[in-house]
Motif scaffolding. Structure first.
Motif, mmCIF file in Angstrom:
data_model
loop_
_atom_site.group_PDB
_atom_site.id
_atom_site.type_symbol
_atom_site.label_atom_id
_atom_site.label_comp_id
_atom_site.label_asym_id
_atom_site.label_seq_id
_atom_site.Cartn_x
_atom_site.Cartn_y
_atom_site.Cartn_z
ATOM 1 N N LEU A 115 12.700 -2.415 -11.477
ATOM 2 C CA LEU A 115 13.421 -2.719 -10.241
ATOM 3 C C LEU A 115 12.459 -2.582 -9.058
ATOM 4 C CD1 LEU A 115 16.206 -3.222 -8.818
ATOM 5 C CD2 LEU A 115 16.333 -0.735 -8.581
ATOM 6 N N PRO A 116 12.352 -3.626 -8.220
ATOM 7 C CA PRO A 116 11.500 -3.502 -7.042
ATOM 8 C C PRO A 116 12.147 -2.520 -6.052
ATOM 9 C CG PRO A 116 12.675 -5.592 -7.004
ATOM 10 C CD PRO A 116 12.998 -4.934 -8.310
ATOM 11 N N VAL A 117 11.416 -1.444 -5.728
ATOM 12 C CA VAL A 117 12.013 -0.384 -4.907
ATOM 13 C C VAL A 117 11.304 -0.166 -3.580
ATOM 14 C CG1 VAL A 117 13.000 0.799 -6.906
ATOM 15 C CG2 VAL A 117 10.731 1.472 -6.071
ATOM 16 N N ALA A 118 10.093 -0.683 -3.418
ATOM 17 C CA ALA A 118 9.356 -0.446 -2.176
ATOM 18 C C ALA A 118 8.295 -1.523 -1.983
ATOM 19 C CB ALA A 118 8.701 0.927 -2.210
ATOM 20 N N CYS A 119 7.878 -1.676 -0.727
ATOM 21 C CA CYS A 119 6.829 -2.638 -0.430
ATOM 22 C C CYS A 119 6.078 -2.217 0.823
ATOM 23 C CB CYS A 119 7.398 -4.040 -0.236
ATOM 24 S SG CYS A 119 8.530 -4.207 1.160
ATOM 25 N N GLY A 120 4.955 -2.848 1.014
ATOM 26 C CA GLY A 120 4.142 -2.658 2.207
ATOM 27 C C GLY A 120 3.103 -3.757 2.260
ATOM 28 N N VAL A 121 2.601 -4.020 3.454
ATOM 29 C CA VAL A 121 1.700 -5.137 3.707
ATOM 30 C C VAL A 121 0.526 -4.645 4.539
ATOM 31 C CG1 VAL A 121 1.534 -7.264 5.080
ATOM 32 C CG2 VAL A 121 3.539 -6.860 3.667
ATOM 33 N N ILE A 122 -0.637 -5.241 4.329
ATOM 34 C CA ILE A 122 -1.724 -5.131 5.296
ATOM 35 C C ILE A 122 -2.089 -6.541 5.739
ATOM 36 C CG2 ILE A 122 -2.736 -2.898 4.694
ATOM 37 C CD1 ILE A 122 -4.807 -4.432 2.979
ATOM 38 N N LYS A 123 -2.395 -6.643 7.029
ATOM 39 C CA LYS A 123 -2.822 -7.913 7.601
ATOM 40 C C LYS A 123 -4.075 -7.650 8.425
ATOM 41 C CE LYS A 123 0.392 -10.664 9.281
ATOM 42 N NZ LYS A 123 1.509 -11.166 10.110
ATOM 43 N N PRO A 124 -5.057 -8.549 8.370
ATOM 44 C CA PRO A 124 -6.220 -8.375 9.241
ATOM 45 C C PRO A 124 -5.771 -8.349 10.696
ATOM 46 C CG PRO A 124 -6.604 -10.104 7.631
ATOM 47 C CD PRO A 124 -5.148 -9.745 7.539
ATOM 48 N N PHE A 125 -6.265 -7.375 11.448
ATOM 49 C CA PHE A 125 -5.961 -7.298 12.880
ATOM 50 C C PHE A 125 -7.211 -7.608 13.692
ATOM 51 C CE2 PHE A 125 -5.091 -5.189 16.928
ATOM 52 C CZ PHE A 125 -3.859 -5.745 17.228
ATOM 53 N N THR A 126 -8.314 -6.991 13.289
ATOM 54 C CA THR A 126 -9.636 -7.305 13.840
ATOM 55 C C THR A 126 -10.585 -7.394 12.647
ATOM 56 O OG1 THR A 126 -10.382 -5.017 14.085
ATOM 57 C CG2 THR A 126 -9.156 -5.974 15.949
ATOM 58 N N ALA A 127 -11.858 -7.570 12.934
ATOM 59 C CA ALA A 127 -12.841 -7.631 11.845
ATOM 60 C C ALA A 127 -12.928 -6.311 11.096
ATOM 61 C CB ALA A 127 -14.210 -8.011 12.400
ATOM 62 N N ILE A 164 4.040 -4.167 -4.054
ATOM 63 C CA ILE A 164 5.433 -3.913 -4.436
ATOM 64 C C ILE A 164 5.419 -2.799 -5.472
ATOM 65 C CG2 ILE A 164 7.570 -4.825 -5.428
ATOM 66 C CD1 ILE A 164 6.542 -7.645 -4.662
ATOM 67 N N ALA A 165 6.254 -1.787 -5.251
ATOM 68 C CA ALA A 165 6.394 -0.692 -6.218
ATOM 69 C C ALA A 165 7.688 -0.902 -7.005
ATOM 70 C CB ALA A 165 6.441 0.651 -5.496
ATOM 71 N N TYR A 174 15.869 5.359 -3.328
ATOM 72 C CA TYR A 174 14.587 5.771 -3.908
ATOM 73 C C TYR A 174 13.719 6.550 -2.917
ATOM 74 C CZ TYR A 174 15.926 2.952 -7.826
ATOM 75 O OH TYR A 174 16.607 2.458 -8.913
ATOM 76 N N LYS A 175 14.296 6.887 -1.774
ATOM 77 C CA LYS A 175 13.556 7.679 -0.795
ATOM 78 C C LYS A 175 13.379 9.107 -1.302
ATOM 79 C CE LYS A 175 14.723 4.826 3.060
ATOM 80 N NZ LYS A 175 14.324 4.703 4.412
ATOM 81 N N LYS A 176 12.421 9.788 -0.704
ATOM 82 C CA LYS A 176 12.103 11.188 -1.029
ATOM 83 C C LYS A 176 11.574 11.345 -2.451
ATOM 84 C CE LYS A 176 15.276 12.946 2.375
ATOM 85 N NZ LYS A 176 14.804 13.831 3.353
#
Length: 150
Positions: free
Chosen positions: A53-65, A47-48, A79-81
């Protein structure tokens, strides 16, 4: 910027805003995509903040090993650009490297040209669709090899 998990209230708020945006962008295809974007039990998310103020987020999830899937990337419209998404993406990639992944993969939609541009600028390359996105016309799948920084 913080690293946390899907129990964080600020992430849940940002994810709800993202879902509202995707309902509009995806139209009739939204239900198909929504099934792959559940937010329960996510262990690696960023979370950024700006001025607390929380303005952005992103996730990583295991897909393979060896591959981590990037999901739930979102920046609040006001908050874009400001290069916030690039910073979130970079932090997710660093975390993926720390976890032992050598590749990031992701899927975005043709109706998200700003996302495609962001990922291409970050050296992701468009690739053949994977798994559930095979044959889905709106899907754009991308990959990026991860290289640990010395």
């Amino acid at each position: 910027m913080i690293r946390t998990d899907s129990e964080h209230a600020d992430f849940r708020m940002l994810a709800a805003l993202l879902d509202l945006d995707l309902v509009i962008r995806d139209g009739d295809d939204h239900a198909f995509y929504a099934q792959f974007n559940q937010i329960e039990s996510i262990k690696e998310l960023v979370i950024a903040y700006q001025r607390r103020l929380p303005v952005a987020c992103g996730v990583i999830k295991p897909f393979t090993a060896t591959a981590a899937e990037v999901k739930r990337m979102f920046v609040r419209p006001d908050y874009k650009k400001q290069s916030i998404a690039a910073k979130v993406s970079s932090e997710l990639e660093n975390w993926a490297i720390e976890l032992g992944f050598s590749l990031c993969i992701l899927e975005t939609g043709k109706k998200q040209p700003e996302a495609i541009a962001l990922y291409q600028k970050a050296h992701y390359r468009i690739t053949a669709s994977y798994e559930q996105y095979i044959g889905i016309d709106n899907s754009v799948c991308m990959t990026k090899p991860l290289i640990a920084k010395p």
